[in-house]
Design an enzyme around this catalytic site. Sequence first.
Site, PDB file in Angstrom:
ATOM      1  N   LYS A  86      39.428  24.723  36.430  1.00 26.23           N
ATOM      2  CA  LYS A  86      38.206  24.166  37.024  1.00 26.23           C
ATOM      3  C   LYS A  86      36.983  24.962  36.591  1.00 26.23           C
ATOM      4  O   LYS A  86      36.854  26.144  36.907  1.00 26.23           O
ATOM      5  CB  LYS A  86      38.273  24.191  38.548  1.00 26.23           C
ATOM      6  CG  LYS A  86      37.102  23.409  39.175  1.00 26.23           C
ATOM      7  CD  LYS A  86      36.953  23.624  40.656  1.00 26.23           C
ATOM      8  CE  LYS A  86      36.045  24.765  41.006  1.00 26.23           C
ATOM      9  NZ  LYS A  86      34.662  24.637  40.518  1.00 26.23           N
TER      10      LYS A  86
ATOM     11  N   GLY B  22      34.577  35.126  39.855  1.00 29.88           N
ATOM     12  CA  GLY B  22      33.464  34.636  40.665  1.00 29.88           C
ATOM     13  C   GLY B  22      33.051  35.664  41.692  1.00 29.88           C
ATOM     14  O   GLY B  22      33.237  36.875  41.482  1.00 29.88           O
ATOM     15  N   SER B  23      32.519  35.193  42.790  1.00 29.41           N
ATOM     16  CA  SER B  23      31.970  36.125  43.775  1.00 29.41           C
ATOM     17  C   SER B  23      33.092  36.826  44.547  1.00 29.41           C
ATOM     18  O   SER B  23      34.189  36.280  44.721  1.00 29.41           O
ATOM     19  CB  SER B  23      31.063  35.376  44.755  1.00 29.41           C
ATOM     20  OG  SER B  23      31.806  34.386  45.431  1.00 29.41           O
ATOM     21  N   THR B  24      32.788  38.011  45.009  1.00 25.43           N
ATOM     22  CA  THR B  24      33.748  38.783  45.797  1.00 25.43           C
ATOM     23  C   THR B  24      34.096  38.019  47.069  1.00 25.43           C
ATOM     24  O   THR B  24      35.250  38.030  47.527  1.00 25.43           O
ATOM     25  CB  THR B  24      33.156  40.175  46.093  1.00 25.43           C
ATOM     26  OG1 THR B  24      33.044  40.866  44.835  1.00 25.43           O
ATOM     27  CG2 THR B  24      34.037  41.002  47.006  1.00 25.43           C
ATOM     28  N   GLU B  25      33.112  37.326  47.622  1.00 28.87           N
ATOM     29  CA  GLU B  25      33.336  36.563  48.853  1.00 28.87           C
ATOM     30  C   GLU B  25      34.445  35.498  48.654  1.00 28.87           C
ATOM     31  O   GLU B  25      35.377  35.403  49.460  1.00 28.87           O
ATOM     32  CB  GLU B  25      32.005  35.885  49.183  1.00 28.87           C
ATOM     33  CG  GLU B  25      31.949  35.210  50.500  1.00 28.87           C
ATOM     34  CD  GLU B  25      30.689  34.336  50.565  1.00 28.87           C
ATOM     35  OE1 GLU B  25      29.791  34.505  49.721  1.00 28.87           O
ATOM     36  OE2 GLU B  25      30.654  33.473  51.453  1.00 28.87           O
TER      37      GLU B  25
ATOM     38  N   GLY C 221      36.600  35.475  46.232  1.00 23.93           N
ATOM     39  CA  GLY C 221      37.814  36.229  45.897  1.00 23.93           C
ATOM     40  C   GLY C 221      38.598  36.583  47.156  1.00 23.93           C
ATOM     41  O   GLY C 221      39.833  36.457  47.201  1.00 23.93           O
TER      42      GLY C 221
ATOM     43  N   GLU D 121      38.649  38.566  39.175  1.00 29.97           N
ATOM     44  CA  GLU D 121      37.585  39.290  38.475  1.00 29.97           C
ATOM     45  C   GLU D 121      36.304  38.976  39.234  1.00 29.97           C
ATOM     46  O   GLU D 121      35.812  37.860  39.175  1.00 29.97           O
ATOM     47  CB  GLU D 121      37.533  38.814  37.014  1.00 29.97           C
ATOM     48  CG  GLU D 121      36.864  39.818  36.114  1.00 29.97           C
ATOM     49  CD  GLU D 121      35.381  39.593  35.998  1.00 29.97           C
ATOM     50  OE1 GLU D 121      34.629  40.190  36.811  1.00 29.97           O
ATOM     51  OE2 GLU D 121      34.959  38.838  35.127  1.00 29.97           O
TER      52      GLU D 121
ATOM     53  N   CYS E 114      28.570  39.717  35.496  1.00 26.52           N
ATOM     54  CA  CYS E 114      29.248  40.518  36.519  1.00 26.52           C
ATOM     55  C   CYS E 114      29.200  41.999  36.200  1.00 26.52           C
ATOM     56  O   CYS E 114      29.161  42.833  37.098  1.00 26.52           O
ATOM     57  CB  CYS E 114      30.678  40.040  36.688  1.00 26.52           C
ATOM     58  SG  CYS E 114      31.545  39.825  35.141  1.00 26.52           S
TER      59      CYS E 114
ATOM     60  N   GLU F  37      24.989  42.865  44.847  1.00 34.15           N
ATOM     61  CA  GLU F  37      24.953  42.295  43.499  1.00 34.15           C
ATOM     62  C   GLU F  37      23.828  41.255  43.468  1.00 34.15           C
ATOM     63  O   GLU F  37      23.906  40.219  44.146  1.00 34.15           O
ATOM     64  CB  GLU F  37      26.300  41.633  43.172  1.00 34.15           C
ATOM     65  CG  GLU F  37      26.314  41.058  41.769  1.00 34.15           C
ATOM     66  CD  GLU F  37      27.641  40.397  41.399  1.00 34.15           C
ATOM     67  OE1 GLU F  37      28.202  39.667  42.228  1.00 34.15           O
ATOM     68  OE2 GLU F  37      28.095  40.617  40.267  1.00 34.15           O
TER      69      GLU F  37
END
Length: 784
Positions: free
Chosen positions: A182, A234-237, A239, A256, A290, A387
Amino acid sequence: MDYGPAPESTKEANAWLDQHERRFGLFIDNAWTGAGAETFATNNPANGKELAQITQATTDDVNRAVDAARRAQPGWVALGGHGRAKILYALARLLQKHSRLFAVLETLDNGKTIRETRDADLPLAARHFYHHAGWAQLQSEEFADYRAVGVVGQIVPWNFPLLMLAWKIAPALAAGNTIVFKPAEFTPLTALLFAEICQQAGVPAGVVNIVTGDGRTGEAIVNHPGIDKLAFTGSTEVGRIIRKATAGTGKKLSLELGGKSPFIVFEDADLDAAVEGLVDSIWFNQGQVCCAGSRLLVQESVEERFLAKLKARMDNLRLGSPLDKSMDVGALVDPVQHQRITGLVQSALAEGCTVYQPACELPADGSWYPPTLIMGASTSAGVAQTEIFGPVLVAMSFRTPVEAVQLANNTVYGLAACVWSESISLALDVAPQIKAGVVWINTANQFDAACGFGGYKESGYGREGGREGMLEYMTHLSEDARPAAPVIETGKARIKASDEGNPFAIDRTAKLYIGGKQARPDGAYSRAINGAGGQFLADVGEGNRKDIRNAVEAAHKATGWSKASAHNRAQVLYYIAENLAARADEFAARIGAMTGAKNPEREVQASIDRLFTWAAWADKYDGLAHQPPMHGITVALNEPVGVVGIICPNEAPLLGFISLVAPALAVGNRVVAVPSEAYPLSATDLYQVLDTSDLPGGALNIVTGSADELARTLASHYDVDAVWRHDGKAEGCAEVERLSAESLKRTWTSGGKGRDWYDNKQAAGRAVLYHATQVKNVWIPYGV
Ligand code: NAI
């Protein structure tokens, strides 16, 4: 002399969009679906105009894609390494042949400059397919003990749409997996063009499926039970959400995530070169990277001079139409990013920071943000910790290398770092001290398919690229041979049973082992351990949260163990083996009494053997020196993960303990171990062995008690870097994975299965060391 306009033609890209009537369906089982019931626009960020309508894939669509991938997977494996290599090679060639079309389309969809898409994204994407065609070819020799994971779900962000696709799809295909991919909702176009390339390259039906949509489509992929592995960037959130959603499912996972990478300039650096490096580091792709060097740490003695040079360079950066070949800075991907960046910069102003922006004219339409330098921020300021993901640099100064390292590591992230110094010994001293997956010395934002990329700490885990990247898409064959979890009753009597039949003359109470000393449990509770025949054997301390906290603190202080030479660590492990051998009879008797094992001597001998194995590995698990296409080398170091919490198995209480604790120690981790809940005495009996084996205090800490409770505390602890749980308790393992999401620690769990601890394939070797280490790639260009 002024720059004239140098526009790139969009003719072919527009023709391609028109050919699809600017409405796209999904690519499933080698065929296009019509546009779905729900569609959304993808826009050109440089002018806000719509480029095409894209399908929001539903759960049903995802189901069909996963089914197609599942059907295709055996055939894809059966094609063999050479068969897959030829197709990956064709993909690389086709990407090159159509590189300008891809580059222009990427620039239109993302807003990044054509200079970057043409010179960085496309060549790197093609290189990834070439490199992985090679891994497909070599797989049967180089990864003989592995198989493909199966069907993989891959979800990527919008900042490097095609490059991230290449990073995900190439290794997955090489290893024999089939894919449901995706792209990000802001930038789906190059993935859709790639689908056409797959058809041309002869990728068999169902091997690559491309589904478009927003987070809802992502969720459907993540939650699909037919997905064996998820790879997310993508974002840590998000993740964290994915880690929680997959806990207990057995799905393999690589993440990542975000970064707040330091860019360290020492006073002896070539300052002009460092300024250029910084431009590449923070203004490449408008800082929407990133691993962007978003925190400048400059040595105080050169701070003024460096900032003056930097501002002068910022004044010369050209911002404007991304299709103009002479532009340095393009558009932000979407107005939502603009709002986010504006808010963060305003918060810095409100906190009294100074903000420098060159006087550049921003185009009237589209999303644009000027290169920005923030000075005077405190280390805890929002802009210094969050970030930003935009063209915003936060500058701070330091006095000594020690302070530079402290500041560099003062972040929840650990993706990348740059170190600038003309002193190679200083740079190579600093690089290993920075907790980040990539360190660039006197360079920035270099990538190559042969060199792994990925993070430490909340930047995620797993690597993309190189040998380690291939491992993320494979399963060790021994996993398929693992037995069911043995049924062993834990949580035995808390109260002393009869003393009758106790083969140990004196009633011993085993305490905990923290910081190299025996410690009473904080809660002052004990539990009685009775033998196989029901006879009382000994009391052990009932460890609690406080004991785990003390143990983690002791482990953190024991930095000497991680810095000790590999030779030294090997010596200690051999010494433990020697001292265990001297008391083999005693240990065997204890195992026999606890478990009722008929031949307990076998377990002791196997434990001594296993200690030798890990001592042997300690100075042999070397990294690699890559030779990427630059004048220099990239050194891939196998570094310890840090502080590892280990919940040991109940079967084989001594051998299981040794088999997990020793490899963690061998490569320099510090350990907090929870021994078998049912049979902890083999571990508590080790205290005296450890005391006489030169193991420094704090390197190994042992806390006895309830595995569930102690695992929970370890998995929730922010200063624990990894948790391994191997007691075969499916729900307990799922809980560890769920709780690990908060600090994004790595986990290695048994799930509801057991392990044959006597089998070297299941319990030793590189597959175990993979969990005990993380790879740091240090890029060292050279030349005059
Ligand atoms: P995001 O993490 O929301 O999106 C990345 C991908 O995940 C997209 O394909 C998205 O559709 C998908 N996604 C979103 N929610 C999902 C869910 N619940 N389950 C599965 N997939 C899901 O990132 P976003 O919103 O595009 O950017 C927000 C911030 O995240 C940025 O400002 C930046 O700070 C950070 N970010 C970091 C990136 C990196 O490479 N480290 C890349 C993109 C964003």
